[in-house]
Design a protein around this motif. Structure first.
Motif, PDB file in Angstrom:
ATOM      1  N   TYR A 129      11.301   6.977  -6.892  1.00 20.54           N
ATOM      2  CA  TYR A 129      11.586   5.638  -6.366  1.00 20.54           C
ATOM      3  C   TYR A 129      12.286   4.694  -7.347  1.00 20.54           C
ATOM      4  O   TYR A 129      12.730   3.629  -6.936  1.00 20.54           O
ATOM      5  CB  TYR A 129      10.297   4.997  -5.852  1.00 20.54           C
ATOM      6  CG  TYR A 129       9.802   5.673  -4.608  1.00 20.54           C
ATOM      7  CD1 TYR A 129      10.252   5.268  -3.357  1.00 20.54           C
ATOM      8  CD2 TYR A 129       8.915   6.748  -4.666  1.00 20.54           C
ATOM      9  CE1 TYR A 129       9.816   5.895  -2.208  1.00 20.54           C
ATOM     10  CE2 TYR A 129       8.480   7.379  -3.516  1.00 20.54           C
ATOM     11  CZ  TYR A 129       8.941   6.959  -2.296  1.00 20.54           C
ATOM     12  OH  TYR A 129       8.523   7.590  -1.151  1.00 20.54           O
ATOM     13  N   THR A 141       6.029  10.052  -8.640  1.00 20.00           N
ATOM     14  CA  THR A 141       6.385   9.020  -7.657  1.00 20.00           C
ATOM     15  C   THR A 141       7.365   8.032  -8.271  1.00 20.00           C
ATOM     16  O   THR A 141       8.354   7.652  -7.649  1.00 20.00           O
ATOM     17  CB  THR A 141       5.123   8.294  -7.156  1.00 20.00           C
ATOM     18  OG1 THR A 141       4.266   9.247  -6.512  1.00 20.00           O
ATOM     19  CG2 THR A 141       5.468   7.185  -6.174  1.00 20.00           C
ATOM     20  N   ASP A 198      -1.799   3.468  -9.056  1.00 19.90           N
ATOM     21  CA  ASP A 198      -2.060   4.912  -9.061  1.00 19.90           C
ATOM     22  C   ASP A 198      -2.332   5.415 -10.480  1.00 19.90           C
ATOM     23  O   ASP A 198      -3.220   6.242 -10.699  1.00 19.90           O
ATOM     24  CB  ASP A 198      -0.884   5.675  -8.454  1.00 19.90           C
ATOM     25  CG  ASP A 198      -0.737   5.444  -6.958  1.00 19.90           C
ATOM     26  OD1 ASP A 198      -1.673   4.912  -6.317  1.00 19.90           O
ATOM     27  OD2 ASP A 198       0.344   5.795  -6.421  1.00 19.90           O
ATOM     28  N   GLU A 245       8.219   2.228  -1.144  1.00 17.69           N
ATOM     29  CA  GLU A 245       9.414   2.520  -0.341  1.00 17.69           C
ATOM     30  C   GLU A 245      10.656   2.324  -1.189  1.00 17.69           C
ATOM     31  O   GLU A 245      10.627   1.654  -2.226  1.00 17.69           O
ATOM     32  CB  GLU A 245       9.462   1.618   0.890  1.00 17.69           C
ATOM     33  CG  GLU A 245       9.394   0.161   0.576  1.00 17.69           C
ATOM     34  CD  GLU A 245       9.224  -0.708   1.809  1.00 17.69           C
ATOM     35  OE1 GLU A 245       9.867  -1.765   1.844  1.00 17.69           O
ATOM     36  OE2 GLU A 245       8.466  -0.344   2.721  1.00 17.69           O
ATOM     37  N   GLN A 259       7.020  -2.910  -5.922  1.00 17.76           N
ATOM     38  CA  GLN A 259       6.909  -1.462  -5.750  1.00 17.76           C
ATOM     39  C   GLN A 259       6.241  -0.821  -6.965  1.00 17.76           C
ATOM     40  O   GLN A 259       5.453   0.114  -6.830  1.00 17.76           O
ATOM     41  CB  GLN A 259       8.294  -0.845  -5.512  1.00 17.76           C
ATOM     42  CG  GLN A 259       8.977  -1.318  -4.247  1.00 17.76           C
ATOM     43  CD  GLN A 259       8.167  -1.029  -3.006  1.00 17.76           C
ATOM     44  OE1 GLN A 259       7.786   0.106  -2.749  1.00 17.76           O
ATOM     45  NE2 GLN A 259       7.889  -2.064  -2.233  1.00 17.76           N
ATOM     46  N   HIS A 307       0.818  -1.207   0.000  1.00 13.41           N
ATOM     47  CA  HIS A 307       0.000   0.000   0.000  1.00 13.41           C
ATOM     48  C   HIS A 307       0.851   1.256   0.000  1.00 13.41           C
ATOM     49  O   HIS A 307       0.380   2.317  -0.348  1.00 13.41           O
ATOM     50  CB  HIS A 307      -0.950   0.002   1.210  1.00 13.41           C
ATOM     51  CG  HIS A 307      -1.953  -1.086   1.142  1.00 13.41           C
ATOM     52  ND1 HIS A 307      -2.975  -1.107   0.232  1.00 13.41           N
ATOM     53  CD2 HIS A 307      -2.078  -2.231   1.844  1.00 13.41           C
ATOM     54  CE1 HIS A 307      -3.688  -2.191   0.395  1.00 13.41           C
ATOM     55  NE2 HIS A 307      -3.166  -2.893   1.362  1.00 13.41           N
ATOM     56  N   LYS A 308       2.099   1.124   0.384  1.00 14.25           N
ATOM     57  CA  LYS A 308       2.985   2.273   0.444  1.00 14.25           C
ATOM     58  C   LYS A 308       4.283   1.924  -0.250  1.00 14.25           C
ATOM     59  O   LYS A 308       4.884   0.891   0.012  1.00 14.25           O
ATOM     60  CB  LYS A 308       3.243   2.644   1.904  1.00 14.25           C
ATOM     61  CG  LYS A 308       4.068   3.890   2.068  1.00 14.25           C
ATOM     62  CD  LYS A 308       4.211   4.240   3.525  1.00 14.25           C
ATOM     63  CE  LYS A 308       5.106   5.464   3.646  1.00 14.25           C
ATOM     64  NZ  LYS A 308       5.446   5.737   5.013  1.00 14.25           N
ATOM     65  N   VAL A 326       2.413  -0.481  -7.001  1.00 16.01           N
ATOM     66  CA  VAL A 326       1.800   0.698  -6.385  1.00 16.01           C
ATOM     67  C   VAL A 326       1.613   1.787  -7.440  1.00 16.01           C
ATOM     68  O   VAL A 326       0.549   2.407  -7.540  1.00 16.01           O
ATOM     69  CB  VAL A 326       2.657   1.219  -5.209  1.00 16.01           C
ATOM     70  CG1 VAL A 326       2.065   2.493  -4.622  1.00 16.01           C
ATOM     71  CG2 VAL A 326       2.794   0.145  -4.132  1.00 16.01           C
TER      72      VAL A 326
END
Length: 159
Positions: free
Chosen positions: A146, A142, A112, A37, A105, A34-35, A108
């Motif tokens: 990342y 984002t 979005d 990193e 990752q 959900h997040k 995510v």
């Protein structure tokens, strides 16, 4: 039993990215963190397909964002943008070959992007379509924070 193929056809038309991901064996619609990193404080490695697809998405959203912000995009322009963005996401899903942790990752960001695309295509009736363009731009930014992508510059967001 004839209804099962019809049901599957209806589902595939309603959810093209899910179907594409399932067909490619590369499921970006599955369980995702959900997040997002960093990788032990560093950006995740990308591959050529991911860089190509995200560069195209960034270009498309950068061009559309000012017009969307000013309320100048027509429904036809939103529809074309949605199709073009979905094409790039499909390309990424079909072609990227990331380490499983980096891929998790990316899930995510893909999520979005999909939400933003749904909004700009008018599939979120309670949201302005222009907000979808902003959501896509935020997802693109984002990605740049990342994932390692040489020369990446964020999309300038409206105030």
């Amino acid at each position: 039993m004839k209804s099962i193929p019809l049901l599957l056809a209806a589902i595939s038309l309603a959810f093209p990215l899910t179907t594409l991901a399932a067909e490619s064996g590369h499921d970006h619609q599955g369980a995702a963190p959900h997040k997002i990193e960093l990788n032990a404080g560093k950006k995740w490695q990308s591959d050529a397909s991911l860089r190509k697809g995200m560069s195209a998405i960034k270009e498309q959203v950068s061009v559309a964002l000012p017009a969307a912000h000013e309320g100048k995009l027509t429904p036809e322009q939103y529809a074309k943008l949605g199709k073009d963005l979905n094409d790039q996401v499909a390309y990424i899903v079909q072609n990227c070959k990331l380490d499983p942790k980096a891929d998790a990752q990316l899930h995510v960001i893909i999520g979005d992007l999909a939400q933003g695309i749904d909004t700009l295509e008018g599939k979120q009736p309670n949201k302005e379509r222009a907000l979808g363009v902003v959501q896509v731009a935020e997802a693109v930014n984002t990605y740049g924070k990342y994932f390692d992508h040489a020369g990446w510059k964020p999309v300038k967001l409206p105030h």
